[in-house]
Design an enzyme around this catalytic site. Structure first.
Site, PDB file in Angstrom:
ATOM      1  CB  CYS A 169      48.364 -40.605  45.773  1.00 42.71           C
ATOM      2  SG  CYS A 169      49.632 -41.195  44.637  1.00 42.71           S
ATOM      3  CG  HIS A 309      42.715 -42.716  44.666  1.00 45.07           C
ATOM      4  ND1 HIS A 309      43.391 -41.518  44.824  1.00 45.07           N
ATOM      5  CD2 HIS A 309      43.669 -43.656  44.485  1.00 45.07           C
ATOM      6  CE1 HIS A 309      44.688 -41.730  44.733  1.00 45.07           C
ATOM      7  NE2 HIS A 309      44.886 -43.025  44.516  1.00 45.07           N
ATOM      8  CD  GLU A 320      38.165 -45.079  44.612  1.00 48.05           C
ATOM      9  OE1 GLU A 320      37.792 -44.028  45.173  1.00 48.05           O
ATOM     10  OE2 GLU A 320      38.943 -45.088  43.633  1.00 48.05           O
ATOM     11  CE  LYS A 341      44.076 -39.560  41.250  1.00 50.78           C
ATOM     12  NZ  LYS A 341      42.990 -39.465  42.245  1.00 50.78           N
ATOM     13  CG  HIS A 346      47.525 -39.844  40.303  1.00 51.71           C
ATOM     14  ND1 HIS A 346      47.384 -38.997  41.383  1.00 51.71           N
ATOM     15  CD2 HIS A 346      47.617 -41.107  40.825  1.00 51.71           C
ATOM     16  CE1 HIS A 346      47.389 -39.700  42.491  1.00 51.71           C
ATOM     17  NE2 HIS A 346      47.520 -40.985  42.180  1.00 51.71           N
ATOM     18  CG  PHE A 405      52.696 -45.779  45.774  1.00 51.33           C
ATOM     19  CD1 PHE A 405      51.554 -46.336  45.232  1.00 51.33           C
ATOM     20  CD2 PHE A 405      53.752 -45.497  44.912  1.00 51.33           C
ATOM     21  CE1 PHE A 405      51.442 -46.620  43.876  1.00 51.33           C
ATOM     22  CE2 PHE A 405      53.670 -45.770  43.551  1.00 51.33           C
ATOM     23  CZ  PHE A 405      52.515 -46.331  43.031  1.00 51.33           C
TER      24      PHE A 405
END
Length: 418
Positions: A169, A309, A320, A341, A346, A405
């Site tokens: 991502c 994010h 975050e 998002k 996403h 990831f």
């Protein structure tokens, strides 16, 4: 021209193109963002009845024939069709005339977290059922992640740096950061950069369902993506592409280009923690933001907006939030934050580019897009996430976060051009 100038060159953004679940042009995309219109719905592209998740943020009303010949369409996976469309729009938006440029100094850096997953799965089935002689001869060039950059390079005869990034991502955050560095230190004058993804297919949906990473709010798809809300239960898978045209400042001024903003800083870091989970204290995100701020030669108190994010997963949003608090101290509560998002889902490898475009449009229009579906605050997520409605705010410096990831982190800093 020296390839290694002593003084780093300034880099500006002069063109943008988007294909997203909430709009296939910069105008439609911004209109959806500022009005809090989401693009999540029940999946239409495939039968999801055997899956735990039946919802996604699909691109709607996409017509590749506006950009590509029928033969090209047949030989490109959907992720590449998206990047071609967004790339062509970005080039047209910039009004650059490549015939008046040195094409040896114009590059393309476009990433994809997954690449052609659907064509890969289909060709595996072809081999299993019909044998290797029936494999599509375009299988490999349709699947490989770098082909998106390759096609854009070929279309415009751009012969500068040309490659892809892949970091889940954080992919397009890394792509754009690498493009910034290439122009800043003299390897190119112009770079077309961003990310693209098309994971809404049986293999993609099945994989993320098996991870238990996706929201299963199947009866209320429009409310499924709810970053920082205590009732969040996973992210909503999305698709699309975001492409920008980055240009060395003097090169842009010489041709009278419009300038959206200046790309001033980039921060890369690694969590070295877990293959899918962020560290609880957010140490990787902290370093990415700190490095980006320092690279932009800014002070933390100059940052007024963060496009988070904000995945709508239980772990990410807390991590975050802690990272932002650690980076900015008590000032964290004064910063406007939003996770777009919540509207477009996403977009995985395309997330960083699409969200950077959202950030620069917010700066240009002096309006912060909201985090929609923020109904039940999480006590551990207690910052200003611009809940549910856009707010007016003029700001000169902002950050956009992307974390992937594998512990990959990329933060981009932009500033109002002056």
């Amino acid at each position: 021209m020296s390839r290694s100038p002593i003084v780093p060159r300034r880099v500006v953004i002069t063109g943008i193109g988007v294909i997203t679940p909430i709009g296939n042009s910069k105008e439609a995309f911004w209109d959806s963002l500022v009005n809090g219109r989401g693009g999540v719905s029940t999946i239409t592209r495939m039968d999801s009845s055997d899956y735990t998740c039946h919802i996604a943020a699909e691109v709607k009303d996409f017509d590749p024939s506006r950009y590509l010949e029928s033969k090209e369409i047949r030989h490109m996976d959907l992720f590449c069709q998206y990047s071609m469309a967004a790339g062509i729009d970005a080039v047209e938006d910039s009004k650059i005339n490549f015939n008046r440029c040195n094409r040896d100094r114009i590059g393309v850096i476009v990433g994809s977290g997954i690449g052609g997953m659907d064509i890969f799965a289909k060709q595996v089935l072809t081999i299993d059922k019909r044998g290797p002689r029936r494999v599509n001869p375009f299988f490999i060039p349709m699947m490989i992640s770098d082909i998106a950059a390759g096609h854009l390079s070929i279309r415009y005869d751009l012969r500068g740096p040309n490659y892809a990034t892949t970091s889940a991502c954080a992919t397009s955050g890394h792509a754009i950061g690498c493009a910034l560095k290439a122009i800043r230190y003299g390897d190119a004058d112009v770079i077309v950069s961003g990310g693209t993804e098309s994971p809404i297919c049986p293999t993609g949906l099945g994989g993320f369902c098996a991870l238990k990473a996706l929201s299963t709010r199947n009866n209320e798809p429009e409310k499924a993506s709810r970053p920082f809300d205590i009732q969040r239960d996973g992210f909503v898978i999305g698709e699309g592409a975001g492409i920008i045209l980055l240009e060395e400042l003097e090169h842009a001024l010489a041709r009278g280009a419009k300038i959206y903003c200046e790309l001033t800083g980039v921060g890369f870091s690694g969590d070295a923690f877990h293959i899918t989970a962020p560290p609880e204290d957010g140490h990787g995100a902290i370093r990415a933001m700190q490095i980006a701020i320092e690279d932009a030669e800014l002070k933390p108190d100059q940052i007024k907006y963060i496009n988070a994010h904000g995945t709508s997963t239980p772990l990410n949003d807390i991590s975050e939030t802690k990272a932002i608090k650690k980076t900015f101290g008590e000032r964290a509560y004064d910063i406007s934050i939003s996770s777009t998002k919540s509207m477009h889902g996403h977009l995985l490898g395309a997330a960083g580019a699409v969200e950077l475009i959202a950030t620069l449009l917010a700066m240009k229009n002096e309006r912060i897009p909201p985090t929609i579906n923020y109904e039940y605050p999480d006590p551990q997520c207690d910052l200003n996430y611009t809940p549910n409605h856009a707010v007016d705010l003029k700001f000169d410096h902002a950050l956009s976060n992307t974390f992937g990831f594998g512990g990959h982190n990329a933060t981009l800093a932009i500033s109002r051009y002056s």
